[in-house]
Design an enzyme around this catalytic site. Structure first.
Site, PDB file in Angstrom:
ATOM      1  N   HIS A 224       3.863 -18.193  -9.621  1.00  0.00           N
ATOM      2  CA  HIS A 224       5.006 -17.422 -10.156  1.00  0.00           C
ATOM      3  C   HIS A 224       4.650 -15.941 -10.329  1.00  0.00           C
ATOM      4  O   HIS A 224       5.212 -15.261 -11.167  1.00  0.00           O
ATOM      5  CB  HIS A 224       5.491 -17.974 -11.500  1.00  0.00           C
ATOM      6  CG  HIS A 224       5.649 -19.462 -11.521  1.00  0.00           C
ATOM      7  ND1 HIS A 224       6.814 -20.099 -11.152  1.00  0.00           N
ATOM      8  CD2 HIS A 224       4.766 -20.454 -11.817  1.00  0.00           C
ATOM      9  CE1 HIS A 224       6.644 -21.415 -11.258  1.00  0.00           C
ATOM     10  NE2 HIS A 224       5.400 -21.660 -11.643  1.00  0.00           N
TER      11      HIS A 224
ATOM     12  N   LYS B  81       0.655  10.870  -2.969  1.00  0.00           N
ATOM     13  CA  LYS B  81       0.955   9.562  -2.382  1.00  0.00           C
ATOM     14  C   LYS B  81       0.077   9.178  -1.201  1.00  0.00           C
ATOM     15  O   LYS B  81      -0.264  10.009  -0.363  1.00  0.00           O
ATOM     16  CB  LYS B  81       2.411   9.563  -1.909  1.00  0.00           C
ATOM     17  CG  LYS B  81       3.392   9.572  -3.049  1.00  0.00           C
ATOM     18  CD  LYS B  81       3.573   8.208  -3.644  1.00  0.00           C
ATOM     19  CE  LYS B  81       4.989   7.768  -3.405  1.00  0.00           C
ATOM     20  NZ  LYS B  81       5.215   6.409  -3.760  1.00  0.00           N
TER      21      LYS B  81
ATOM     22  N   SER C  78       3.285  11.292   1.749  1.00  0.00           N
ATOM     23  CA  SER C  78       4.685  11.615   1.460  1.00  0.00           C
ATOM     24  C   SER C  78       4.892  13.091   1.736  1.00  0.00           C
ATOM     25  O   SER C  78       4.003  13.917   1.507  1.00  0.00           O
ATOM     26  CB  SER C  78       4.975  11.306  -0.015  1.00  0.00           C
ATOM     27  OG  SER C  78       6.072  12.073  -0.461  1.00  0.00           O
TER      28      SER C  78
ATOM     29  N   GLU D 122       4.080  -2.361   5.238  1.00  0.00           N
ATOM     30  CA  GLU D 122       5.537  -2.433   5.039  1.00  0.00           C
ATOM     31  C   GLU D 122       6.262  -2.633   6.365  1.00  0.00           C
ATOM     32  O   GLU D 122       7.227  -3.388   6.473  1.00  0.00           O
ATOM     33  CB  GLU D 122       6.036  -1.170   4.347  1.00  0.00           C
ATOM     34  CG  GLU D 122       5.583  -1.088   2.892  1.00  0.00           C
ATOM     35  CD  GLU D 122       5.863   0.267   2.253  1.00  0.00           C
ATOM     36  OE1 GLU D 122       6.628   1.072   2.823  1.00  0.00           O
ATOM     37  OE2 GLU D 122       5.302   0.529   1.181  1.00  0.00           O
TER      38      GLU D 122
END
Ligand code: ARG
Length: 459
Positions: free
Chosen positions: A156, A283, A277, A290
């Site tokens: 979970h 970043k 970024s 992704e």
């Protein structure tokens, strides 16, 4: 427009219709399979006395020349040909004259395209297998180096029990190993040759279908000529296998994205596999993970597309089936790219072992072991569960972990606890005592690693 079938028509095809119908812009990917299949067909025609040995020689020379010219770039896929089959045949005729016109004896584009696609898929399954094996080797390496790297195991997405990095990666080893066997299975089932099925009903020429099947590396000829030209099950199996590979990669990516986040800091993706970024200078984004996760959608899309295309088609060949190609090609290329990039990403990624271990300690992942300690001292498990629940609550109030509680605090909750509780709930003990087959303990893990090593050597 240079068509193979103008005879019964009194009017030119409308240009828009021609463009809509044509497939050369994408089925040119099949040129090698188309030429190889044609060579085997020509050799068989000569063996059966349907064309002469001399004609066979001329046709084979012509086909070899076409292959060489396509590969050198001297021969471009010009759009006046409808599909790869027309393109190769028309080129053969322009090179060899009338002899070239004999190649299509006893053959239809329907069995030809079925053959080409099967051969293409067979080759690609071989390439995907090599990539999957390389990925398994990288996973194995991480496992081998991290038998004692403790980390939290989750259910979970809540910390559950401690495991090791070797154990966690080992789960993916199993998945990609199954993927390899799934693809090998699909390959085995597709490996029957449709060539010689003609348009749908076979042919009156005395073709030797066993000869062509063997020459082209098939296990034998298909046994129903209608099914041969109408079957695309092998693409559905392929795309289902590819979708499963992407699902596995995507889950793995999701974990790496989490682990690479500031909140977890379990891993650090290499600079070479990260992006920045344009606005936020701090970043370092896990774009590759992704994108692999994102591309899963287009591979599932290919599977849905072919399933939907096939669901209402009466026997035998129908032009709908030309829609099998673009998405399949795209799915194959996507999966190959994703496996290769994913592999590079994990092979260069660094693991923050201390953070993993700290995280395992802080999440009460040893609570089950504290309960087991009580059970080993005669407390019934249900009572032990309640006692440790109260211990955890006390720890939460004090913002400490189970091993930071003093013995007197333990004994306030249950006098059964003695000094050796600390040893019993140490991370090392919690993991190393779990030695059932497939568990994270060192002894169990070493056994599995030995099996994996053998598997990689033999497969
Ligand atoms: N381009 C077609 C396909 O991909 C080849 C077979 C065409 N056959 C036909 N009878 N129109 O399916």
């Amino acid at each position: 427009m240079a068509q193979l079938w103008g005879g019964r028509f009194t009017k030119e095809t409308d240009q828009l219709v021609y463009n809509f119908n044509a497939s050369l812009s994408f089925d040119n990917k099949l040129y090698k399979q188309d030429i190889t299949g044609s060579m085997a067909h020509a050799a068989m025609l000569a063996k059966q006395g349907i064309i002469t040995e001399e004609e066979k020689g001329t046709i084979l020379e012509g086909l070899k020349g076409i292959l060489a010219d396509i590969e050198s770039g001297a021969l471009a896929f010009s759009p006046e040909y409808e599909d790869i089959h027309s393109f190769v045949e028309a080129n053969l005729i322009s090179r060899c004259g009338d002899v070239g016109k004999k190649l299509h004896t006893g053959r239809s584009r329907n069995d030809q395209v079925a053959l080409d696609m099967k051969m293409y898929v067979r080759d690609e399954i071989g390439e995907i297998d090599i990539l999957l094996k390389e990925l398994l080797e990288s996973i194995y390496k991480v496992m081998d180096e991290n038998v004692h790297t403790y980390m939290p195991g989750f259910t979970h997405l809540q910390k559950a029990q401690p495991v090791t990095l070797a154990h966690h990666f080992g789960a993916y080893f199993e998945m990609f190993k199954r993927d390899r066997s799934r693809m090998a299975d699909a390959k085995k089932r597709l490996n029957l040759c449709p060539l010689g099925s003609g348009a749908l009903a076979g042919t009156t020429y005395p073709l030797d279908r066993e000869f062509t099947a063997e020459a082209l590396g098939f296990d034998g000829p298909t046994l129903n000529s209608m099914d041969s030209v109408a079957d695309r099950d092998y693409l559905i199996e392929l795309l289902s296998g590819l979708s499963t590979i992407m699902m596995h990669l995507s889950r793995f990516c999701e974990e790496i994205i989490l682990w690479n986040s500031n909140e977890y800091r379990f891993v650090e993706i290499d600079d070479g596999y990260s992006t920045g970024s344009s606005i936020m200078p701090q970043k370092k984004n896990p774009d590759i993970a992704e994108l692999v996760r994102g591309k899963t959608g287009r591979v599932y899309g290919a599977l849905m597309s072919i399933l939907t295309t096939m669901k209402g088609i009466p026997l035998a060949y129908n032009k709908d089936m030309q829609e099998d190609k673009e998405f399949t090609f795209d799915a194959i290329d996507t999966v190959k790219g994703c496996i290769a990039l994913f592999n590079g990403m994990i092979a260069t990624m660094s693991f923050c072992r201390e953070n993993m271990e700290k995280s395992a300690k802080n999440g009460f992942t040893n609570a089950t072991d504290a309960a087991d300690y009580l059970v080993n001292h005669g407390v019934p498990f249900r009572d032990a569960h309640g006692i440790v629940g109260r211990l955890v609550l006390a720890c939460i109030e004090k913002n400490i972990s189970l091993d930071e509680m003093s013995l007197s605090e333990y004994q306030e909750i249950s006098p059964v606890f003695k000094e050796d509780i600390y040893e019993a709930i140490s991370m090392k003990n919690c993991v190393e005592k779990r030695n059932t087959i497939g568990a994270p303990g060192e002894a169990a893990m070493k056994q599995v690693l030995a099996l994996h090593k053998k598997y990689l050597e033999e497969n």
